[in-house]
Write a protein that holds these residues in place. Structure first.
Motif, mmCIF file in Angstrom:
data_model
loop_
_atom_site.group_PDB
_atom_site.id
_atom_site.type_symbol
_atom_site.label_atom_id
_atom_site.label_comp_id
_atom_site.label_asym_id
_atom_site.label_seq_id
_atom_site.Cartn_x
_atom_site.Cartn_y
_atom_site.Cartn_z
ATOM 1 N N GLU A 230 0.821 -1.202 0.000
ATOM 2 C CA GLU A 230 0.000 0.000 0.000
ATOM 3 C C GLU A 230 0.860 1.259 0.000
ATOM 4 N N GLY A 231 0.473 2.209 -0.839
ATOM 5 C CA GLY A 231 1.174 3.490 -0.898
ATOM 6 C C GLY A 231 2.318 3.538 -1.891
ATOM 7 N N ASN A 232 2.653 2.418 -2.517
ATOM 8 C CA ASN A 232 3.743 2.379 -3.487
ATOM 9 C C ASN A 232 3.261 1.715 -4.774
ATOM 10 N N GLU A 233 3.504 2.388 -5.884
ATOM 11 C CA GLU A 233 3.073 1.863 -7.175
ATOM 12 C C GLU A 233 3.940 0.685 -7.614
ATOM 13 N N ASP A 234 3.351 -0.214 -8.409
ATOM 14 C CA ASP A 234 4.094 -1.320 -8.992
ATOM 15 C C ASP A 234 5.184 -0.778 -9.926
ATOM 16 N N VAL A 235 6.183 -1.597 -10.157
ATOM 17 C CA VAL A 235 7.204 -1.307 -11.164
ATOM 18 C C VAL A 235 7.309 -2.527 -12.067
ATOM 19 N N ILE A 236 7.299 -2.310 -13.374
ATOM 20 C CA ILE A 236 7.448 -3.385 -14.352
ATOM 21 C C ILE A 236 8.903 -3.426 -14.803
ATOM 22 N N TYR A 237 9.496 -4.608 -14.801
ATOM 23 C CA TYR A 237 10.892 -4.757 -15.232
ATOM 24 C C TYR A 237 10.945 -5.689 -16.431
ATOM 25 N N ILE A 238 11.620 -5.225 -17.485
ATOM 26 C CA ILE A 238 11.799 -6.020 -18.692
ATOM 27 C C ILE A 238 13.285 -6.029 -19.021
ATOM 28 N N GLU A 239 13.884 -7.218 -18.983
ATOM 29 C CA GLU A 239 15.317 -7.344 -19.249
ATOM 30 C C GLU A 239 15.547 -7.458 -20.746
ATOM 31 N N GLY A 240 16.518 -6.691 -21.246
ATOM 32 C CA GLY A 240 16.828 -6.719 -22.668
ATOM 33 C C GLY A 240 18.285 -7.021 -22.922
ATOM 34 N N THR A 241 18.631 -7.281 -24.165
ATOM 35 C CA THR A 241 20.006 -7.604 -24.526
ATOM 36 C C THR A 241 20.919 -6.389 -24.392
ATOM 37 N N THR A 242 20.437 -5.226 -24.832
ATOM 38 C CA THR A 242 21.267 -4.016 -24.790
ATOM 39 C C THR A 242 20.858 -3.067 -23.679
ATOM 40 N N ALA A 243 19.627 -3.162 -23.189
ATOM 41 C CA ALA A 243 19.167 -2.269 -22.124
ATOM 42 C C ALA A 243 17.967 -2.892 -21.421
ATOM 43 N N ASP A 244 17.830 -2.569 -20.150
ATOM 44 C CA ASP A 244 16.676 -3.028 -19.379
ATOM 45 C C ASP A 244 15.677 -1.886 -19.243
ATOM 46 N N LEU A 245 14.406 -2.242 -19.119
ATOM 47 C CA LEU A 245 13.360 -1.229 -19.005
ATOM 48 C C LEU A 245 12.681 -1.298 -17.643
ATOM 49 N N PHE A 246 12.428 -0.125 -17.057
ATOM 50 C CA PHE A 246 11.613 -0.008 -15.861
ATOM 51 C C PHE A 246 10.395 0.830 -16.254
ATOM 52 N N LEU A 247 9.215 0.237 -16.177
ATOM 53 C CA LEU A 247 7.990 0.937 -16.547
ATOM 54 C C LEU A 247 7.197 1.288 -15.294
ATOM 55 N N GLU A 248 6.838 2.562 -15.139
ATOM 56 C CA GLU A 248 6.114 3.016 -13.959
ATOM 57 C C GLU A 248 4.837 3.758 -14.321
ATOM 58 N N ASN A 249 4.587 3.905 -15.631
ATOM 59 C CA ASN A 249 3.376 4.576 -16.083
ATOM 60 C C ASN A 249 2.145 3.755 -15.705
ATOM 61 N N GLU A 250 1.108 4.421 -15.245
ATOM 62 C CA GLU A 250 -0.095 3.716 -14.782
ATOM 63 C C GLU A 250 -0.699 2.836 -15.869
ATOM 64 N N THR A 251 -0.683 3.321 -17.099
ATOM 65 C CA THR A 251 -1.235 2.537 -18.210
ATOM 66 C C THR A 251 -0.428 1.253 -18.425
ATOM 67 N N ASP A 252 0.892 1.359 -18.371
ATOM 68 C CA ASP A 252 1.753 0.173 -18.534
ATOM 69 C C ASP A 252 1.523 -0.823 -17.398
ATOM 70 N N ILE A 253 1.403 -0.307 -16.180
ATOM 71 C CA ILE A 253 1.187 -1.175 -15.017
ATOM 72 C C ILE A 253 -0.116 -1.948 -15.166
ATOM 73 N N GLN A 254 -1.163 -1.256 -15.563
ATOM 74 C CA GLN A 254 -2.459 -1.917 -15.752
ATOM 75 C C GLN A 254 -2.376 -2.952 -16.861
ATOM 76 N N ARG A 255 -1.695 -2.618 -17.944
ATOM 77 C CA ARG A 255 -1.597 -3.529 -19.087
ATOM 78 C C ARG A 255 -0.875 -4.812 -18.699
ATOM 79 N N TYR A 256 0.258 -4.696 -18.012
ATOM 80 C CA TYR A 256 1.031 -5.892 -17.664
ATOM 81 C C TYR A 256 0.343 -6.719 -16.575
ATOM 82 N N ASN A 257 -0.343 -6.065 -15.664
ATOM 83 C CA ASN A 257 -1.107 -6.827 -14.675
ATOM 84 C C ASN A 257 -2.229 -7.610 -15.353
#
Length: 286
Positions: A230-257
């Protein structure tokens, strides 16, 4: 080696969020705060976006300006102290990439992980030999020191599942993971045994998406949803070959959930998954 930035831990993000809220409640702009306190405007921006950790005196100056007293003041000062504590991760700071250490920092503070993997056993469930085979298959530009550091860090991370208040892991994997001989047949047999064992732990849920399930939403790639309570938003992590992604946008969080909910629905139940793992292991032993 370039100087590392501050790892954006959950505590640091919480402190940054509170500082933004306090300034807004005081109806002040960053320029006004800078004029009154002499705190550099760029520094203030970095503090409010979790890109830097405030010094103790800087935090006190801001709390004085915003007239913060009592329990909230004590809580924010405690958060600053906790965010500065060093952990076992410090041992690997020179060898591991910034993005990977950032992920581990988040993982250490998460309460729950939702992990979908299409090709590998999730890192938190890997045996040492399996982890070594996976990590050694990294691109050739990875140094020997980085490979060894990644192996040791991966094994250290697994302690999260066995601590007094363990991390809760819900892992969904494609059936292909069970059949790919990573590290050879003997390594894979040991890995299958471990999967069967850990799937019975109360804080670990394992499901397999069977081949006969056809196309599914996880076919686009693996991902991890980190949940912090509670009180902290989810973080989406996607590991890549050249770079990793951290997604914190509400739309992205809803989509991945939503994607993970679909994967849980099309996957075999935990009980059926355990039986599936046992069957593959038995076939490997013969």
């Amino acid at each position: 080696m370039s100087r590392r930035g501050t790892t954006p831990t959950v505590r640091l993000r919480r402190l940054a969020s509170e500082l933004r809220k306090l300034r807004a409640a005081a109806d002040m702009t960053r320029d006004e705060v800078t004029e009154i306190t002499s705190i550099n405007g760029a520094t203030l921006y970095r503090l409010e976006t979790a890109k830097a950790r405030p010094q103790v005196r800087t935090l006190r100056t801001l709390l004085d300006l915003y007239k913060v007293e009592g329990p909230l003041r004590e809580e924010l000062q405690a958060i600053l102290k906790e965010s500065a504590e060093r952990s076992w991760l410090h041992t690997f700071e020179r060898e591991l990439p910034d993005q990977y250490t950032a992920y581990i920092g988040f993982e250490q503070e998460a309460q729950r992980l939702l992990n979908y993997e299409s090709l590998f056993v999730p890192g938190l469930l890997q045996t040492e030999d399996y982890a070594r085979a996976v990590i050694r298959s990294m691109p050739p530009m990875a140094s020997r020191e980085e490979v060894e550091a990644r192996i040791e860090a991966r094994l250290q991370r697994q302690a999260l599942l066995a601590q007094e208040r363990p991390l809760h892991l819900w892992a969904v994997i494609d059936e292909a993971v069970l059949h790919r001989h990573v590290g050879g047949r003997n390594v894979m047999k040991a890995q299958l045994r471990k999967l069967h064992e850990v799937s019975q732990e109360p804080n670990i849920t394992l499901q397999v998406v069977p081949f006969n399930g056809g196309a599914h939403p996880g076919m686009h790639g693996s991902f991890i949803i980190m949940q912090f309570g509670e009180g902290n938003e989810d973080v989406i992590y996607i590991e890549g070959t050249t770079a990793d992604l951290f997604l914190e946008n509400e739309t992205d969080i809803q989509r991945y959930n939503l994607v993970f909910e679909h994967l849980r629905a099309v996957a075999a139940s935990p009980e059926a998954t355990r039986a599936m793992v046992a069957a593959v292991l038995e076939a490997e032993i013969k």
